[in-house]
Scaffold this motif. Sequence first.
Motif, PDB file in Angstrom:
ATOM      1  N   LYS A 132      42.724  33.784  45.715  1.00  0.00           N
ATOM      2  CA  LYS A 132      41.527  33.462  46.498  1.00  0.00           C
ATOM      3  C   LYS A 132      40.414  34.449  46.166  1.00  0.00           C
ATOM      4  N   SER A 133      39.212  34.008  46.331  1.00  0.00           N
ATOM      5  CA  SER A 133      38.047  34.864  46.127  1.00  0.00           C
ATOM      6  C   SER A 133      37.669  35.523  47.444  1.00  0.00           C
ATOM      7  N   ARG A 134      37.647  36.853  47.460  1.00  0.00           N
ATOM      8  CA  ARG A 134      37.233  37.592  48.660  1.00  0.00           C
ATOM      9  C   ARG A 134      35.814  38.137  48.515  1.00  0.00           C
ATOM     10  N   THR A 135      35.414  38.440  47.271  1.00  0.00           N
ATOM     11  CA  THR A 135      34.046  38.872  46.976  1.00  0.00           C
ATOM     12  C   THR A 135      33.638  38.202  45.664  1.00  0.00           C
ATOM     13  N   ILE A 136      32.403  38.401  45.263  1.00  0.00           N
ATOM     14  CA  ILE A 136      31.960  37.817  43.988  1.00  0.00           C
ATOM     15  C   ILE A 136      32.664  38.482  42.804  1.00  0.00           C
ATOM     16  N   ASN A 137      33.316  39.621  43.020  1.00  0.00           N
ATOM     17  CA  ASN A 137      34.022  40.337  41.956  1.00  0.00           C
ATOM     18  C   ASN A 137      35.494  39.944  41.830  1.00  0.00           C
ATOM     19  N   SER A 138      36.020  39.152  42.765  1.00  0.00           N
ATOM     20  CA  SER A 138      37.435  38.774  42.747  1.00  0.00           C
ATOM     21  C   SER A 138      37.777  37.993  41.485  1.00  0.00           C
ATOM     22  N   ILE A 139      38.922  38.314  40.923  1.00  0.00           N
ATOM     23  CA  ILE A 139      39.414  37.619  39.732  1.00  0.00           C
ATOM     24  C   ILE A 139      40.325  36.481  40.202  1.00  0.00           C
ATOM     25  N   THR A 140      39.911  35.243  39.914  1.00  0.00           N
ATOM     26  CA  THR A 140      40.657  34.088  40.404  1.00  0.00           C
ATOM     27  C   THR A 140      41.146  33.166  39.292  1.00  0.00           C
ATOM     28  N   LYS A 141      40.784  33.463  38.063  1.00  0.00           N
ATOM     29  CA  LYS A 141      41.156  32.599  36.937  1.00  0.00           C
ATOM     30  C   LYS A 141      41.939  33.403  35.902  1.00  0.00           C
ATOM     31  N   LEU A 142      42.888  32.727  35.260  1.00  0.00           N
ATOM     32  CA  LEU A 142      43.744  33.376  34.266  1.00  0.00           C
ATOM     33  C   LEU A 142      42.925  34.006  33.147  1.00  0.00           C
ATOM     34  N   ASP A 143      41.925  33.294  32.626  1.00  0.00           N
ATOM     35  CA  ASP A 143      41.140  33.858  31.517  1.00  0.00           C
ATOM     36  C   ASP A 143      40.394  35.123  31.938  1.00  0.00           C
ATOM     37  N   GLU A 144      39.978  35.208  33.199  1.00  0.00           N
ATOM     38  CA  GLU A 144      39.329  36.437  33.699  1.00  0.00           C
ATOM     39  C   GLU A 144      40.338  37.591  33.716  1.00  0.00           C
ATOM     40  N   PHE A 145      41.561  37.289  34.165  1.00  0.00           N
ATOM     41  CA  PHE A 145      42.580  38.330  34.222  1.00  0.00           C
ATOM     42  C   PHE A 145      43.015  38.761  32.828  1.00  0.00           C
ATOM     43  N   GLU A 146      43.153  37.811  31.920  1.00  0.00           N
ATOM     44  CA  GLU A 146      43.564  38.136  30.549  1.00  0.00           C
ATOM     45  C   GLU A 146      42.619  39.147  29.903  1.00  0.00           C
ATOM     46  N   LYS A 147      41.343  39.140  30.283  1.00  0.00           N
ATOM     47  CA  LYS A 147      40.359  40.077  29.722  1.00  0.00           C
ATOM     48  C   LYS A 147      40.661  41.525  30.096  1.00  0.00           C
ATOM     49  N   ILE A 148      41.313  41.748  31.225  1.00  0.00           N
ATOM     50  CA  ILE A 148      41.595  43.127  31.663  1.00  0.00           C
ATOM     51  C   ILE A 148      43.074  43.500  31.568  1.00  0.00           C
ATOM     52  N   LYS A 149      43.930  42.521  31.343  1.00  0.00           N
ATOM     53  CA  LYS A 149      45.385  42.765  31.325  1.00  0.00           C
ATOM     54  C   LYS A 149      45.776  43.821  30.297  1.00  0.00           C
ATOM     55  N   GLU A 150      45.298  43.691  29.070  1.00  0.00           N
ATOM     56  CA  GLU A 150      45.677  44.642  28.020  1.00  0.00           C
ATOM     57  C   GLU A 150      45.223  46.057  28.364  1.00  0.00           C
ATOM     58  N   GLU A 151      44.034  46.171  28.946  1.00  0.00           N
ATOM     59  CA  GLU A 151      43.524  47.485  29.365  1.00  0.00           C
ATOM     60  C   GLU A 151      44.416  48.088  30.448  1.00  0.00           C
ATOM     61  N   ILE A 152      44.856  47.262  31.386  1.00  0.00           N
ATOM     62  CA  ILE A 152      45.749  47.737  32.446  1.00  0.00           C
ATOM     63  C   ILE A 152      47.055  48.251  31.837  1.00  0.00           C
ATOM     64  N   LEU A 153      47.629  47.475  30.934  1.00  0.00           N
ATOM     65  CA  LEU A 153      48.903  47.864  30.319  1.00  0.00           C
ATOM     66  C   LEU A 153      48.751  49.095  29.424  1.00  0.00           C
ATOM     67  N   THR A 154      47.648  49.186  28.708  1.00  0.00           N
ATOM     68  CA  THR A 154      47.424  50.320  27.808  1.00  0.00           C
ATOM     69  C   THR A 154      47.142  51.601  28.585  1.00  0.00           C
ATOM     70  N   GLU A 155      46.242  51.500  29.567  1.00  0.00           N
ATOM     71  CA  GLU A 155      45.844  52.680  30.336  1.00  0.00           C
ATOM     72  C   GLU A 155      46.873  53.041  31.403  1.00  0.00           C
ATOM     73  N   GLY A 156      47.624  52.047  31.863  1.00  0.00           N
ATOM     74  CA  GLY A 156      48.591  52.294  32.927  1.00  0.00           C
ATOM     75  C   GLY A 156      47.940  52.466  34.281  1.00  0.00           C
ATOM     76  N   ILE A 157      46.716  52.016  34.387  1.00  0.00           N
ATOM     77  CA  ILE A 157      45.919  52.145  35.608  1.00  0.00           C
ATOM     78  C   ILE A 157      45.234  50.808  35.864  1.00  0.00           C
ATOM     79  N   SER A 158      45.073  50.483  37.126  1.00  0.00           N
ATOM     80  CA  SER A 158      44.325  49.287  37.498  1.00  0.00           C
ATOM     81  C   SER A 158      43.268  49.676  38.534  1.00  0.00           C
ATOM     82  N   TYR A 159      42.208  48.912  38.557  1.00  0.00           N
ATOM     83  CA  TYR A 159      41.108  49.181  39.481  1.00  0.00           C
ATOM     84  C   TYR A 159      40.804  47.951  40.328  1.00  0.00           C
TER      85      TYR A 159
END
Length: 169
Positions: free
Chosen positions: A80-107
């Motif tokens: 669900k979208s809680r703010t205009i920044n919420s990620i609700t689509k797979l393609d949006e998440f795929e853009k940050i997934k590799e960064e999360i896995l590489t950095e080991g940090i999520s924001y």
Amino acid sequence: VTIAAPLIDDLAKEVGESVNLGIPYEENVLTIYNAKGEDFYLVSNLIPVSPLNCSAMGKLYLAHYPEDKLIDYFDSDKPKSRTINSITKLDEFEKIKEEILTEGISYDKEEYEYGLFCIAAPIFDSMDNIIATISISGPTSRLNYKGMEYLKENLITTRNKIEEHYEYY
């Protein structure tokens, strides 16, 4: 909680922000322990269950999902979208997934609530399974003022101590 609570309390005192311990619960994150930092209305009034798609802790779990489970999650009615920044689509998440896995940090960059910023790290067992997550939460402006590198370093140090203690528990 027995292992993590004293270390989380120390981290909250060090950084002056709320620190949370979360576990997966029915495709959400359940906060099972919280140490309060400086007063901040949004953090003190958060519900203990957060969606995976718009929380820093939740996105760590999503990043470790097998591809078919990740697709199923984003094809469901759960994101669900809680703010205009919420990620609700797979393609949006795929853009940050590799960064999360590489950095080991999520924001969570005001994705759950406007004005609220979170930084999270996974806690792994000895078999490299993600068993919990730890996050620092606070107002965006105050966390930026304190410095993301400072917060990240302290978060990682605490996470490493929790993992080390967990091995011997």
